[in-house]
Scaffold this active site. Structure first.
Site, short mmCIF file in Angstrom:
data_model
loop_
_atom_site.label_atom_id
_atom_site.label_comp_id
_atom_site.label_asym_id
_atom_site.label_seq_id
_atom_site.Cartn_x
_atom_site.Cartn_y
_atom_site.Cartn_z
N SER A 91 0.84 -1.21 0.00
CA SER A 91 0.00 0.00 0.00
C SER A 91 0.87 1.26 0.00
CB SER A 91 -0.98 -0.01 1.18
OG SER A 91 -0.30 0.13 2.40
N ARG A 147 22.79 -13.37 2.76
CA ARG A 147 22.15 -12.04 2.64
C ARG A 147 22.95 -11.14 1.69
NH1 ARG A 147 18.12 -11.13 6.07
NH2 ARG A 147 17.96 -12.47 7.87
N ARG A 186 13.18 -7.58 5.22
CA ARG A 186 14.50 -8.23 5.28
C ARG A 186 15.52 -7.22 5.77
NH1 ARG A 186 15.93 -12.81 3.00
NH2 ARG A 186 18.02 -12.11 2.43
N HIS A 232 8.63 3.12 8.78
CA HIS A 232 8.51 2.22 9.94
C HIS A 232 7.28 2.65 10.75
CE1 HIS A 232 9.94 -0.61 12.94
NE2 HIS A 232 9.63 0.29 13.86
N ASP A 281 20.61 3.62 7.69
CA ASP A 281 22.04 3.46 7.97
C ASP A 281 22.29 2.01 8.37
OD1 ASP A 281 21.23 3.20 10.57
OD2 ASP A 281 22.12 5.08 11.28
N GLY A 335 22.33 0.53 11.19
CA GLY A 335 21.55 0.00 12.32
C GLY A 335 20.16 -0.43 11.89
N ASP A 386 16.59 0.46 11.91
CA ASP A 386 15.66 1.58 12.09
C ASP A 386 16.27 2.73 12.89
OD1 ASP A 386 13.68 0.07 10.73
OD2 ASP A 386 13.15 -0.96 12.58
C1 GAR Z 1 3.88 -0.78 6.83
O1 GAR Z 1 3.12 -0.56 7.98
C2 GAR Z 1 5.34 -0.45 7.10
O2 GAR Z 1 5.50 0.63 7.96
C3 GAR Z 1 5.80 -1.73 7.73
O3 GAR Z 1 5.18 -2.75 6.98
C4 GAR Z 1 3.94 -2.26 6.47
C5 GAR Z 1 3.92 -2.49 4.98
O4 GAR Z 1 2.65 -2.19 4.46
N1 GAR Z 1 7.21 -1.84 7.70
C6 GAR Z 1 7.92 -2.34 8.71
O5 GAR Z 1 7.44 -2.78 9.71
C7 GAR Z 1 9.43 -2.33 8.48
N2 GAR Z 1 10.11 -2.53 9.71
P1 GAR Z 1 2.45 -2.07 2.89
O6 GAR Z 1 3.04 -3.34 2.28
O7 GAR Z 1 0.95 -2.04 2.71
O8 GAR Z 1 3.13 -0.83 2.41
#
Ligand code: GAR
Length: 216
Positions: free
Chosen positions: A12, A64, A90, A108, A140, A142, A144
């Protein structure tokens, strides 16, 4: 500017970026979408938008680093300038980070630095916070931890579940990510001493985002 989007799921946020490119709210184009999950809706969204969609399953790749080498090859083949991680589940390695240093954005579902890593919404509920939200940041080495570009806050409401809170946050993600990419495409984002500086952005000291109880 040519954008490469990496996604694993519904896509999305990818859709929000595609729509913003189509309306020219983002003065750029999505050049390729790379996905590691075969049945991810993100692939269908890319195809519907007539954007090259590449499935790169990770299961058979030995490491990876090798996976990221394949990602970098694909990004470079499509002359990608900036990479957007959009629900890409990933961890990325120095192979990708080095090839696109300070040119990888991530979204995030928390107000970083709170609740990095997996299950951010679940972590926020477990901690009992009254406000959560989303963050777009530069990636970067780390997890997030990179310089923050845009954040939006939402209230955590009585009776919220992981699903209801995630849905409220996702609405804000769809505002934040296209805006962040548009600023990037306009050349207004600089990273100085580990912080993002958005050129031409006026400070808005009069605006407060507060939890709803404050207005009772
Ligand atoms: C979103 O909420 C995004 O912030 C999260 O996955 C979802 C993807 O939704 N990402 C993480 O958690 C990364 N650590 P989408 O596929 O509908 O864009």
């Amino acid at each position: 500017m040519r954008i490469g989007v990496l996604a694993s799921g519904s896509g999305s946020n990818l859709q929000a970026i595609l729509d913003a490119c189509a309306s020219r709210a983002i003065p750029a184009q999505v050049a390729v979408v790379i996905c590691n999950v075969a049945d991810a809706k993100a692939l269908q969204r890319a195809e519907a938008a007539r954007v090259p969609a590449l499935l790169l399953p990770h299961q058979k790749v030995v490491s990876r680093e090798e996976y990221d080498r394949q990602v970098v090859t694909a990004l470079q083949k499509h002359s990608v300038d900036v990479v957007c991680l959009a629900g890409f589940m990933r961890l990325i390695t120095p192979v990708l980070l080095g090839a696109y240093k300070d040119r990888i954005l991530n979204i995030h579902p928390s107000l970083l630095p709170a609740f990095p890593g997996l299950h951010a919404v679940r972590q926020a509920l477990a901690a009992g916070v009254r406000v959560s939200g989303c963050t777009v940041h530069v990636v970067d080495e780390g997890t997030d931890t990179g310089p923050i570009l845009i954040q939006a806050a939402v209230p955590v409401l009585e009776g919220d579940t992981e699903e209801t809170l995630a849905a409220r946050i996702l609405l804000q993600e769809h505002r934040c990510y296209p805006r962040a990419v548009a600023l990037w495409a306009a050349g207004r984002v600089r990273i100085e001493s580990g912080r993002v500086r958005v050129q031409g952005a006026a400070g808005r000291a009069d605006r407060t985002i507060a939890s709803p109880e404050l207005s009772d």
